[in-house]
Design a protein around this motif. Sequence first.
Motif, PDB file in Angstrom:
ATOM      1  N   GLN A   1      34.807  33.420  37.528  1.00 45.54           N
ATOM      2  CA  GLN A   1      34.946  34.808  36.905  1.00 45.54           C
ATOM      3  C   GLN A   1      35.355  35.716  38.347  1.00 45.54           C
ATOM      4  O   GLN A   1      36.177  36.496  38.172  1.00 45.54           O
TER       5      GLN A   1
ATOM      6  N   CYS B   1      28.827  41.005  42.999  1.00 46.75           N
ATOM      7  CA  CYS B   1      28.749  39.681  42.398  1.00 46.75           C
ATOM      8  C   CYS B   1      27.280  38.985  42.829  1.00 46.75           C
ATOM      9  O   CYS B   1      27.223  38.606  43.846  1.00 46.75           O
TER      10      CYS B   1
ATOM     11  N   ILE C   1      29.610  41.333  38.336  1.00 46.39           N
ATOM     12  CA  ILE C   1      29.590  39.673  37.878  1.00 46.39           C
ATOM     13  C   ILE C   1      28.230  39.076  38.434  1.00 46.39           C
ATOM     14  O   ILE C   1      27.906  39.006  39.438  1.00 46.39           O
TER      15      ILE C   1
ATOM     16  N   ALA D   1      30.629  38.652  33.237  1.00 48.85           N
ATOM     17  CA  ALA D   1      31.369  39.591  34.047  1.00 48.85           C
ATOM     18  C   ALA D   1      31.575  40.809  33.224  1.00 48.85           C
ATOM     19  O   ALA D   1      32.035  40.791  32.044  1.00 48.85           O
TER      20      ALA D   1
ATOM     21  N   ASN E   1      33.470  45.385  37.269  1.00 50.63           N
ATOM     22  CA  ASN E   1      33.668  44.842  38.568  1.00 50.63           C
ATOM     23  C   ASN E   1      32.093  44.469  38.784  1.00 50.63           C
ATOM     24  O   ASN E   1      31.803  44.265  40.169  1.00 50.63           O
TER      25      ASN E   1
ATOM     26  N   ARG F   1      38.856  37.142  38.549  1.00 52.16           N
ATOM     27  CA  ARG F   1      39.051  38.733  38.818  1.00 52.16           C
ATOM     28  C   ARG F   1      39.870  39.248  40.129  1.00 52.16           C
ATOM     29  O   ARG F   1      40.694  40.308  39.885  1.00 52.16           O
TER      30      ARG F   1
ATOM     31  N   ALA G   1      34.101  45.066  43.466  1.00 51.80           N
ATOM     32  CA  ALA G   1      33.329  43.985  42.788  1.00 51.80           C
ATOM     33  C   ALA G   1      32.301  43.900  43.538  1.00 51.80           C
ATOM     34  O   ALA G   1      32.124  43.521  44.748  1.00 51.80           O
TER      35      ALA G   1
END
Length: 212
Positions: free
Chosen positions: A171, A105, A158, A153, A156, A175, A103
């Motif tokens: 979010q 972000c 965000i 999102a 992976n 996840r 992920a």
Amino acid sequence: MFTIYVYVLDTLADWELGHVTAELNSGRFFRAGAPRVSLKTVGASGEPVRTMGGLTIVPDCRVGDVAVSETSVLLLPGANTWNDPRHGAVLEKAGELLRAGAAVCAICGATAALAGLGLLDGRAHTSNGAGFLEMVSPGYQGQRFYRDEPSVADGNLITAGSTGALLWAKQIIGRLGVFEAGTLEAWYDYFRTGEAGHFFTLMGTLPPEHGN
């Protein structure tokens, strides 16, 4: 175990990280059996950085220490200094992590940094309003994937604008699956509205021993 890597840089926008880092680090609303979470600050060097709010942060590690793994999570906050070439290493790492299924972000100015590398060109994303990325990121080609929402999102990845930090946090937490679904919804509703009823709903989603 998830490792949350929080990239820190001068002029970091303090408010954008508060909800997500506090909840992931404290684990105060985690569900029973939730995976463990370790939070580390990451810098371009080992030198202290100064946030927009005037706080000094000494990074725990450097970009080269970030593990490329599906259990890694990279948080990229907004700042006024993303155009500094020293941040190129973490942006390259972000690309590696996305390709590995980890992920990534990004919020506010960090979305512009990702856009500059083409990392938003093929995935749903948002930022600080329509036209912002074209203005600050020459070469950005992701207009048809832009969503005018506080936080978006897409697998992976965000992303959020500067006022989307609460939904962004929701979010990210969602996840990772560290809250029960009802806990996450009540948590979000409480902080979104400030209504006491949502607080009591939130507490009611937790096991009795949680308050001991």
